[in-house]
Design an enzyme around this catalytic site. Structure first.
Site, PDB file in Angstrom:
ATOM      1  N   LYS A 290      45.115  33.236  40.753  1.00 57.89           N
ATOM      2  CA  LYS A 290      46.357  32.973  40.014  1.00 57.89           C
ATOM      3  C   LYS A 290      47.370  32.244  40.870  1.00 57.89           C
ATOM      4  CE  LYS A 290      46.266  36.182  36.210  1.00 57.89           C
ATOM      5  NZ  LYS A 290      46.985  37.205  35.448  1.00 57.89           N
TER       6      LYS A 290
ATOM      7  N   LYS B 175      34.783  32.067  34.046  1.00 56.03           N
ATOM      8  CA  LYS B 175      35.090  33.097  33.040  1.00 56.03           C
ATOM      9  C   LYS B 175      35.878  32.496  31.873  1.00 56.03           C
ATOM     10  CE  LYS B 175      38.680  35.703  33.467  1.00 56.03           C
ATOM     11  NZ  LYS B 175      39.774  36.667  33.680  1.00 56.03           N
TER      12      LYS B 175
ATOM     13  N   LYS C  64      42.075  33.392  28.372  1.00 53.97           N
ATOM     14  CA  LYS C  64      43.052  33.037  27.344  1.00 53.97           C
ATOM     15  C   LYS C  64      44.068  32.030  27.865  1.00 53.97           C
ATOM     16  CE  LYS C  64      44.819  37.776  27.332  1.00 53.97           C
ATOM     17  NZ  LYS C  64      45.166  38.175  28.687  1.00 53.97           N
TER      18      LYS C  64
HETATM   19  P1  TYM Z   1      43.511  40.685  30.568  1.00 53.42           P
HETATM   20  O1  TYM Z   1      44.668  40.649  29.652  1.00 53.42           O
HETATM   21  O2  TYM Z   1      43.230  39.500  31.424  1.00 53.42           O
HETATM   22  O3  TYM Z   1      42.187  40.989  29.772  1.00 53.42           O
HETATM   23  C1  TYM Z   1      42.104  42.099  28.900  1.00 53.42           C
HETATM   24  C2  TYM Z   1      40.716  42.699  28.942  1.00 53.42           C
HETATM   25  O4  TYM Z   1      39.745  41.710  28.589  1.00 53.42           O
HETATM   26  C3  TYM Z   1      38.750  41.634  29.606  1.00 53.42           C
HETATM   27  N1  TYM Z   1      38.310  40.240  29.713  1.00 53.42           N
HETATM   28  C4  TYM Z   1      37.043  39.847  29.623  1.00 53.42           C
HETATM   29  N2  TYM Z   1      35.908  40.532  29.437  1.00 53.42           N
HETATM   30  C5  TYM Z   1      34.764  39.822  29.376  1.00 53.42           C
HETATM   31  N3  TYM Z   1      34.704  38.463  29.494  1.00 53.42           N
HETATM   32  C6  TYM Z   1      35.826  37.746  29.696  1.00 53.42           C
HETATM   33  N4  TYM Z   1      35.772  36.425  29.797  1.00 53.42           N
HETATM   34  C7  TYM Z   1      37.069  38.432  29.759  1.00 53.42           C
HETATM   35  N5  TYM Z   1      38.357  38.039  29.930  1.00 53.42           N
HETATM   36  C8  TYM Z   1      39.097  39.158  29.898  1.00 53.42           C
HETATM   37  C9  TYM Z   1      39.444  42.101  30.876  1.00 53.42           C
HETATM   38  O5  TYM Z   1      38.512  42.545  31.834  1.00 53.42           O
HETATM   39  C10 TYM Z   1      40.323  43.198  30.342  1.00 53.42           C
HETATM   40  O6  TYM Z   1      39.595  44.390  30.210  1.00 53.42           O
HETATM   41  N6  TYM Z   1      45.027  43.473  34.418  1.00 53.42           N
HETATM   42  C11 TYM Z   1      44.508  43.514  33.071  1.00 53.42           C
HETATM   43  C12 TYM Z   1      45.404  44.238  32.095  1.00 53.42           C
HETATM   44  C13 TYM Z   1      45.790  45.614  32.516  1.00 53.42           C
HETATM   45  C14 TYM Z   1      44.978  46.749  32.486  1.00 53.42           C
HETATM   46  C15 TYM Z   1      45.798  47.811  32.950  1.00 53.42           C
HETATM   47  C16 TYM Z   1      43.660  46.988  32.108  1.00 53.42           C
HETATM   48  C17 TYM Z   1      47.020  45.976  32.981  1.00 53.42           C
HETATM   49  N7  TYM Z   1      47.006  47.317  33.229  1.00 53.42           N
HETATM   50  C18 TYM Z   1      45.304  49.129  33.064  1.00 53.42           C
HETATM   51  C19 TYM Z   1      43.177  48.290  32.233  1.00 53.42           C
HETATM   52  C20 TYM Z   1      43.980  49.329  32.701  1.00 53.42           C
HETATM   53  C21 TYM Z   1      44.331  42.086  32.568  1.00 53.42           C
HETATM   54  O7  TYM Z   1      44.892  41.167  33.081  1.00 53.42           O
HETATM   55  O8  TYM Z   1      43.570  41.980  31.465  1.00 53.42           O
END
Ligand code: TYM
Length: 344
Positions: free
Chosen positions: A127, A209, A212
């Site tokens: 990032k 990967k 979004k």
């Molecule tokens: P974020 O918003 O990037 O993504 C949300 C969830 O989607 C999963 N994910 C994917 N899984 C499979 N293939 C992909 N290409 C893909 N892109 C995203 C992520 O692994 C995630 O589960 N830091 C986290 C958000 C967060 C969080 C937490 C999660 C903040 N606090 C506490 C769990 C527990 C994040 O940026 O997710």
């Protein structure tokens, strides 16, 4: 593991439900990566576990957001949770910034997290490379806020995609460090990562990967994309010069399409290979596109209805925040007592 046995009477021991916590950032249009890596799996857990799902808006501001868009996406993310099948009566659904305990515990945990640990986080490196003009302290300490999210609720399991594994390891290390410094305070959480769907790749660059925040609109498929867009994006998906639909090393594009198809149909790779035996990539891509579009259609429909009822979404946010706040306050007060803060 952390299962506590409660005894109602001599004959019927009741196992206390384990707690699940997870979240998604409202920082872009939610993709099928978010759906298959996280949200779809959450819907399977709601009957068996005590589930808490958060829209992590405070995480989203580590990258510059347009305020009106952040606000809209916060409603939208909650609406996707519900439209995808999370019942607000069975799950605690809330928005992170509505529960200030997240920021409070994050500060405390910052003081139990080492600079070197944060400096090793691969997501921080990625990032900061992408946002070179805004490498703010929040981006650096992001994993500590994530640890606070999880530890506040005495979480047992965290259902996420593969990209969050390193953050989760850090949350565990922080919990263990705090517990060892004082006495048992936090449950040490475990990652809950499904094998298929844990890492959905970009359709344009299948070694990357799906994200979004990808600037290329053909790289990702949004949960809310129209049927035509979904089919068009899968038709254009980058594959290879082979013609046989089979899962094999080096066939990143086809492997990715097979894992997406497998997640939506429940078919394993050998079944898929048999289904497309003698057919070309064109037929396969069309089948994947149609399956994905048709599977997501009911979510899109429900989403549209929910977005017309902001009052309802706000009620869900409010009651979710109340419930979350009650649990979070207990952990915060325990932590503050142990740290030596004066309680009034
Ligand atoms: P974020 O918003 O990037 O993504 C949300 C969830 O989607 C999963 N994910 C994917 N899984 C499979 N293939 C992909 N290409 C893909 N892109 C995203 C992520 O692994 C995630 O589960 N830091 C986290 C958000 C967060 C969080 C937490 C999660 C903040 N606090 C506490 C769990 C527990 C994040 O940026 O997710």
């Amino acid at each position: 593991m952390n299962t506590e046995i409660l005894t109602q009477n001599q004959e019927t021991p009741i196992e206390k439900k384990k707690t699940i916590f997870s979240g998604v950032q409202p920082s872009g249009n939610l993709t099928i990566g978010n759906y298959l890596g996280a949200i779809k799996n959450w819907t399977d857990l709601q009957d068996k576990y005590n589930c808490i799902y958060c829209v992590v808006d405070m995480h989203a501001i580590t990258v510059r957001q347009v305020p009106a868009e952040l606000r809209r996406r916060t409603y939208e993310t909650l609406a996707v949770y519900i439209a995808a099948g999370l019942d607000p009566e069975k799950n605690t659904l809330f928005v992170q910034s509505h529960v200030p305990a997240h920021a409070v515990l994050a500060w405390d945990l910052n003081c139990f997290t080492m600079f070197g640990e944060l400096n090793r986080m691969t997501q921080f490196k990625d990032k900061s490379a992408k946002n070179a003009d805004n490498i703010n302290a929040g981006l650096f300490t992001y994993p500590v806020l994530m640890a606070a999210d999880i530890l506040l609720y005495q979480t047992d399991l965290v259902p996420v995609g593969q990209d969050q594994r390193q953050h989760l390891e850090l949350a565990r290390d922080i919990a263990v460090r705090f517990n060892n410094t004082f006495s048992d305070t936090f449950i040490v959480p475990e990652a809950y990562i499904q094998k298929t769907g844990m890492k959905i790749m970009s359709l344009a660059e299948p070694t990357k990967k799906m994200s979004k925040s990808d600037a290329n609109p053909n790289a990702s498929v949004a949960i809310l994309d129209s049927k035509d867009d979904i089919i068009r994006k899968f038709k254009r998906a980058v594959t290879d010069s082979d013609t046989v639909v089979r899962y094999a090393e080096g066939k990143d594009g086809i492997n990715n399409l097979m894992s997406i198809y497998s997640c939506f149909t429940g078919k394993d790779y050998s079944e898929i290979e048999r289904e497309f035996d003698g057919k070309g990539y064109g037929d396969f891509k069309l089948a994947v596109g149609e399956t994905v579009a048709d599977s997501l259609a009911p979510i899109r429909e429900k989403f549209d209805a929910l977005m017309k009822d902001k009052k309802y979404l706000e009620e869900v946010m409010r009651s979710g925040a109340d419930a979350a706040q009650r649990i979070a306050a207990k952990t915060v007060s325990k932590v503050h007592r142990k740290l030596g803060y004066v309680g009034l």
